[in-house]
Write an enzyme that holds these catalytic residues in place. Structure first.
Site, PDB file in Angstrom:
ATOM      1  N   LEU A 125       0.848  -1.205   0.000  1.00  0.00           N
ATOM      2  CA  LEU A 125       0.000   0.000   0.000  1.00  0.00           C
ATOM      3  C   LEU A 125       0.883   1.256   0.000  1.00  0.00           C
ATOM      4  O   LEU A 125       0.900   2.030   0.951  1.00  0.00           O
ATOM      5  CB  LEU A 125      -0.945  -0.011   1.206  1.00  0.00           C
ATOM      6  CG  LEU A 125      -2.125   0.959   1.099  1.00  0.00           C
ATOM      7  CD1 LEU A 125      -3.189   0.420   0.162  1.00  0.00           C
ATOM      8  CD2 LEU A 125      -2.733   1.242   2.475  1.00  0.00           C
ATOM      9  N   ILE A 140       1.099   3.872  -5.358  1.00  0.00           N
ATOM     10  CA  ILE A 140       0.131   3.301  -6.305  1.00  0.00           C
ATOM     11  C   ILE A 140      -0.947   2.522  -5.549  1.00  0.00           C
ATOM     12  O   ILE A 140      -2.137   2.630  -5.852  1.00  0.00           O
ATOM     13  CB  ILE A 140       0.833   2.397  -7.346  1.00  0.00           C
ATOM     14  CG1 ILE A 140       1.883   3.199  -8.116  1.00  0.00           C
ATOM     15  CG2 ILE A 140      -0.192   1.802  -8.325  1.00  0.00           C
ATOM     16  CD1 ILE A 140       2.788   2.355  -9.016  1.00  0.00           C
ATOM     17  N   ARG A 156       5.192  -4.311   4.994  1.00  0.00           N
ATOM     18  CA  ARG A 156       6.054  -4.561   6.166  1.00  0.00           C
ATOM     19  C   ARG A 156       5.669  -3.666   7.334  1.00  0.00           C
ATOM     20  O   ARG A 156       6.009  -3.938   8.476  1.00  0.00           O
ATOM     21  CB  ARG A 156       7.516  -4.337   5.788  1.00  0.00           C
ATOM     22  CG  ARG A 156       8.046  -5.385   4.828  1.00  0.00           C
ATOM     23  CD  ARG A 156       9.328  -4.948   4.222  1.00  0.00           C
ATOM     24  NE  ARG A 156       9.166  -3.648   3.556  1.00  0.00           N
ATOM     25  CZ  ARG A 156      10.118  -3.008   2.918  1.00  0.00           C
ATOM     26  NH1 ARG A 156      11.321  -3.523   2.857  1.00  0.00           N
ATOM     27  NH2 ARG A 156       9.892  -1.847   2.335  1.00  0.00           N
ATOM     28  N   ARG A 170       5.308  -6.189  -9.808  1.00  0.00           N
ATOM     29  CA  ARG A 170       6.392  -6.916 -10.454  1.00  0.00           C
ATOM     30  C   ARG A 170       6.054  -8.404 -10.470  1.00  0.00           C
ATOM     31  O   ARG A 170       5.539  -8.947  -9.479  1.00  0.00           O
ATOM     32  CB  ARG A 170       7.712  -6.721  -9.691  1.00  0.00           C
ATOM     33  CG  ARG A 170       8.429  -5.434  -9.994  1.00  0.00           C
ATOM     34  CD  ARG A 170       8.988  -5.391 -11.425  1.00  0.00           C
ATOM     35  NE  ARG A 170       9.706  -4.143 -11.719  1.00  0.00           N
ATOM     36  CZ  ARG A 170       9.158  -3.047 -12.224  1.00  0.00           C
ATOM     37  NH1 ARG A 170       7.874  -3.013 -12.501  1.00  0.00           N
ATOM     38  NH2 ARG A 170       9.891  -1.977 -12.476  1.00  0.00           N
ATOM     39  N   ASP A 204      -0.432  -8.070 -15.324  1.00  0.00           N
ATOM     40  CA  ASP A 204       0.206  -7.120 -16.236  1.00  0.00           C
ATOM     41  C   ASP A 204       1.720  -7.310 -16.229  1.00  0.00           C
ATOM     42  O   ASP A 204       2.427  -6.728 -17.035  1.00  0.00           O
ATOM     43  CB  ASP A 204      -0.140  -5.678 -15.825  1.00  0.00           C
ATOM     44  CG  ASP A 204       0.388  -4.645 -16.822  1.00  0.00           C
ATOM     45  OD1 ASP A 204       0.310  -4.910 -18.044  1.00  0.00           O
ATOM     46  OD2 ASP A 204       0.883  -3.588 -16.384  1.00  0.00           O
ATOM     47  N   GLU A 215       9.803 -11.289 -18.339  1.00  0.00           N
ATOM     48  CA  GLU A 215       9.222 -10.544 -19.460  1.00  0.00           C
ATOM     49  C   GLU A 215      10.233 -10.378 -20.593  1.00  0.00           C
ATOM     50  O   GLU A 215      11.424 -10.182 -20.310  1.00  0.00           O
ATOM     51  CB  GLU A 215       8.751  -9.170 -18.968  1.00  0.00           C
ATOM     52  CG  GLU A 215       7.661  -9.299 -17.930  1.00  0.00           C
ATOM     53  CD  GLU A 215       7.291  -7.958 -17.299  1.00  0.00           C
ATOM     54  OE1 GLU A 215       7.759  -6.897 -17.760  1.00  0.00           O
ATOM     55  OE2 GLU A 215       6.523  -7.983 -16.328  1.00  0.00           O
ATOM     56  N   HIS A 224       2.576  -5.833 -19.769  1.00  0.00           N
ATOM     57  CA  HIS A 224       3.188  -4.785 -18.917  1.00  0.00           C
ATOM     58  C   HIS A 224       2.902  -3.381 -19.470  1.00  0.00           C
ATOM     59  O   HIS A 224       3.823  -2.662 -19.884  1.00  0.00           O
ATOM     60  CB  HIS A 224       4.705  -5.012 -18.764  1.00  0.00           C
ATOM     61  CG  HIS A 224       5.265  -4.295 -17.565  1.00  0.00           C
ATOM     62  ND1 HIS A 224       6.406  -4.714 -16.909  1.00  0.00           N
ATOM     63  CD2 HIS A 224       4.843  -3.192 -16.890  1.00  0.00           C
ATOM     64  CE1 HIS A 224       6.664  -3.893 -15.902  1.00  0.00           C
ATOM     65  NE2 HIS A 224       5.728  -2.947 -15.880  1.00  0.00           N
ATOM     66  N   VAL A 225       1.634  -3.013 -19.421  1.00  0.00           N
ATOM     67  CA  VAL A 225       1.215  -1.718 -19.972  1.00  0.00           C
ATOM     68  C   VAL A 225       0.740  -0.731 -18.897  1.00  0.00           C
ATOM     69  O   VAL A 225       0.159   0.300 -19.216  1.00  0.00           O
ATOM     70  CB  VAL A 225       0.097  -1.901 -21.036  1.00  0.00           C
ATOM     71  CG1 VAL A 225       0.642  -2.620 -22.265  1.00  0.00           C
ATOM     72  CG2 VAL A 225      -1.110  -2.639 -20.466  1.00  0.00           C
ATOM     73  N   GLY A 226       1.014  -1.051 -17.627  1.00  0.00           N
ATOM     74  CA  GLY A 226       0.496  -0.225 -16.521  1.00  0.00           C
ATOM     75  C   GLY A 226       0.651   1.272 -16.726  1.00  0.00           C
ATOM     76  O   GLY A 226      -0.297   2.037 -16.548  1.00  0.00           O
TER      77      GLY A 226
HETATM   78  O1  A2R Z   1       6.598  -2.766   3.249  1.00  0.00           O
HETATM   79  P1  A2R Z   1       6.321  -1.301   3.385  1.00  0.00           P
HETATM   80  O2  A2R Z   1       5.484  -0.971   4.590  1.00  0.00           O
HETATM   81  O3  A2R Z   1       7.554  -0.448   3.224  1.00  0.00           O
HETATM   82  O4  A2R Z   1       5.360  -0.951   2.138  1.00  0.00           O
HETATM   83  C1  A2R Z   1       5.824  -0.931   0.809  1.00  0.00           C
HETATM   84  C2  A2R Z   1       5.483  -2.234   0.089  1.00  0.00           C
HETATM   85  N1  A2R Z   1       6.573  -3.214   0.210  1.00  0.00           N
HETATM   86  C3  A2R Z   1       6.397  -4.446   0.682  1.00  0.00           C
HETATM   87  N2  A2R Z   1       5.303  -5.108   1.093  1.00  0.00           N
HETATM   88  C4  A2R Z   1       5.463  -6.381   1.535  1.00  0.00           C
HETATM   89  N3  A2R Z   1       6.653  -7.004   1.598  1.00  0.00           N
HETATM   90  C5  A2R Z   1       7.786  -6.384   1.207  1.00  0.00           C
HETATM   91  N4  A2R Z   1       8.959  -7.009   1.267  1.00  0.00           N
HETATM   92  C6  A2R Z   1       7.692  -5.037   0.724  1.00  0.00           C
HETATM   93  N5  A2R Z   1       8.576  -4.135   0.254  1.00  0.00           N
HETATM   94  C7  A2R Z   1       7.883  -3.025  -0.034  1.00  0.00           C
HETATM   95  O5  A2R Z   1       5.287  -1.868  -1.287  1.00  0.00           O
HETATM   96  C8  A2R Z   1       5.006   0.088   0.031  1.00  0.00           C
HETATM   97  O6  A2R Z   1       3.759   0.265   0.608  1.00  0.00           O
HETATM   98  C9  A2R Z   1       4.837  -0.513  -1.346  1.00  0.00           C
HETATM   99  C10 A2R Z   1       5.635   0.207  -2.422  1.00  0.00           C
HETATM  100  O7  A2R Z   1       5.170   1.512  -2.488  1.00  0.00           O
HETATM  101  P2  A2R Z   1       6.027   2.728  -3.069  1.00  0.00           P
HETATM  102  O8  A2R Z   1       7.439   2.591  -2.651  1.00  0.00           O
HETATM  103  O9  A2R Z   1       5.286   3.978  -2.762  1.00  0.00           O
HETATM  104  O10 A2R Z   1       6.045   2.456  -4.638  1.00  0.00           O
HETATM  105  P3  A2R Z   1       4.938   2.809  -5.739  1.00  0.00           P
HETATM  106  O11 A2R Z   1       5.233   4.112  -6.342  1.00  0.00           O
HETATM  107  O12 A2R Z   1       3.587   2.579  -5.189  1.00  0.00           O
HETATM  108  O13 A2R Z   1       5.278   1.671  -6.805  1.00  0.00           O
HETATM  109  C11 A2R Z   1       5.167   0.294  -6.432  1.00  0.00           C
HETATM  110  C12 A2R Z   1       5.695  -0.631  -7.493  1.00  0.00           C
HETATM  111  C13 A2R Z   1       7.038  -0.264  -8.116  1.00  0.00           C
HETATM  112  O14 A2R Z   1       8.131  -0.656  -7.318  1.00  0.00           O
HETATM  113  C14 A2R Z   1       7.017  -1.030  -9.414  1.00  0.00           C
HETATM  114  O15 A2R Z   1       7.450  -2.344  -9.203  1.00  0.00           O
HETATM  115  C15 A2R Z   1       5.556  -1.027  -9.777  1.00  0.00           C
HETATM  116  O16 A2R Z   1       4.821  -0.666  -8.601  1.00  0.00           O
HETATM  117  O17 A2R Z   1       5.329  -0.106 -10.798  1.00  0.00           O
END
Ligand code: A2R
Length: 314
Positions: A146, A149, A169, A226, A250, A255, A273-275
């Protein structure tokens, strides 16, 4: 440039910098040896060339890596941080686009929109109505990741009147949705998972056989984050033996190669992968990639450094 970039961004880079297109070199090692003392910035995108310690070794004058995309699992950012390099990505500018796509993919999967479209085109409507589908009504949605995105997806889902929970986490202070520190426990309580988590080691195949089993026979998995976050062989098996109902994907582990077993399943929805792939949003991402490099080489620091390479103004 380690891989091709849209002309919108590449042309701006060429106006300001001397650009070398590494992916075009037949002998990459020779090309790198020749550029060794000249390359100070890398514009990266896609999975064409891994941006890691070996590349950093080959480019000792490197200062900054500007990555196209918010996800940067193609870059060894931790290693960059250890070496005092800066890595930037393109957050925020794609958040709404990917969240829109996630909702579209969720609805397409639940109501089988691609299959229904095929049904009409194949002339089958003339013989009778399409079978009734499952519904978004009364679904409980668990969001995996959460972040920016994920929150935009949740915000949209509120308008659909569905229950929302999330796993990550850590608990997010600014939302009232139910938080699950355990992904399996969330999967037990919901029937739909929407994954927007980043790639990398810490999320590798966390949506595994146990999670899919917990989700159950009405379960739907949507993934716009991913591909590596899902145990793909376990997902295929769960879809084949109806441990879960369906999936909308997606993103994939390898890929653009999508497993034939997934393609053979008519009840899943698969996108290439068109997000973020609209002209509007890709231009915004390209602009941010360019602006990060310009800002850095203007001595103003990076605009959007990743957490592994924080920037403090001297
Ligand atoms: O785990 P937290 O509380 O830091 O939350 C992050 C979560 N996250 C995870 N959740 C479960 N297990 C993990 N090992 C883990 N590592 C990270 O994913 C956080 O809520 C979320 C990522 O959010 P943002 O860093 O704000 O990235 P955004 O802009 O929402 O993009 C997410 C992903 C990109 O990394 C691309 O792979 C794709 O969407 O476009």
């Amino acid at each position: 440039m380690t891989g091709p970039l849209m002309a919108y961004a590449a042309d701006q880079l060429k106006e300001r910098f001397t650009v070398h297109e590494l992916w075009k070199a037949e002998d990459k090692a020779a090309a790198l040896a020749e550029l060794k003392d000249r390359v100070r910035g890398v514009a990266g995108g896609g999975a064409h060339i891994k941006i890691d310690g070996a590349l950093f070794d080959a480019l000792p004058k490197l200062e900054v890596v500007s990555n196209f995309g918010v996800g940067y699992d193609n870059v060894d950012a931790a290693e960059a941080g250890r070496r005092g390099l800066i890595v930037t990505n393109t957050p925020d500018v794609l958040t709404d686009e990917v969240a829109d796509l996630a909702i579209g993919l969720l609805l397409a999967t639940v109501r089988q929109l691609p299959q229904v479209d095929r049904y009409l085109r194949e002339g089958k409507w003339l013989a009778g109505a399409y079978p009734l589908t499952t519904s978004l009504r009364k679904r409980k949605i668990g969001i995996v990741g959460l972040g920016r995105i994920g929150k935009a997806v949740a915000h949209r889902l509120e308008a659909f009147g569905v229950e929302i929970a999330y796993h990550g986490r850590s608990r997010q202070a600014d939302v009232a949705y139910r938080y699950y520190p355990s992904l399996v426990e969330m999967a037990q309580d919901v029937d739909t998972l929407v994954s927007v988590a980043p790639g990398g080691d810490s999320t590798y195949r966390i949506i595994n056989a146990e999670v899919l089993e917990a989700l159950g026979p009405n379960g739907i998995v949507v993934n716009v984050g991913r591909g590596t976050v899902i145990d793909e062989p376990a997902l295929i098996k769960a879809l084949q033996d109806k441990t879960i109902l369906s999936a909308g994907l997606d993103v994939f582990e390898d890929e653009p190669r999508v497993p034939a077993e997934l393609i053979a399943l008519d009840h899943v929805v698969l996108l290439p992968h068109v997000g973020s792939a609209s002209v509007h949003t890709r231009e915004q991402m390209g602009q941010l990639l360019v602006d990060n490099l310009k800002s850095w080489f203007d001595g103003k620091g990076p605009l959007t450094p990743v957490v592994e390479t924080p920037w403090k103004k001297a």
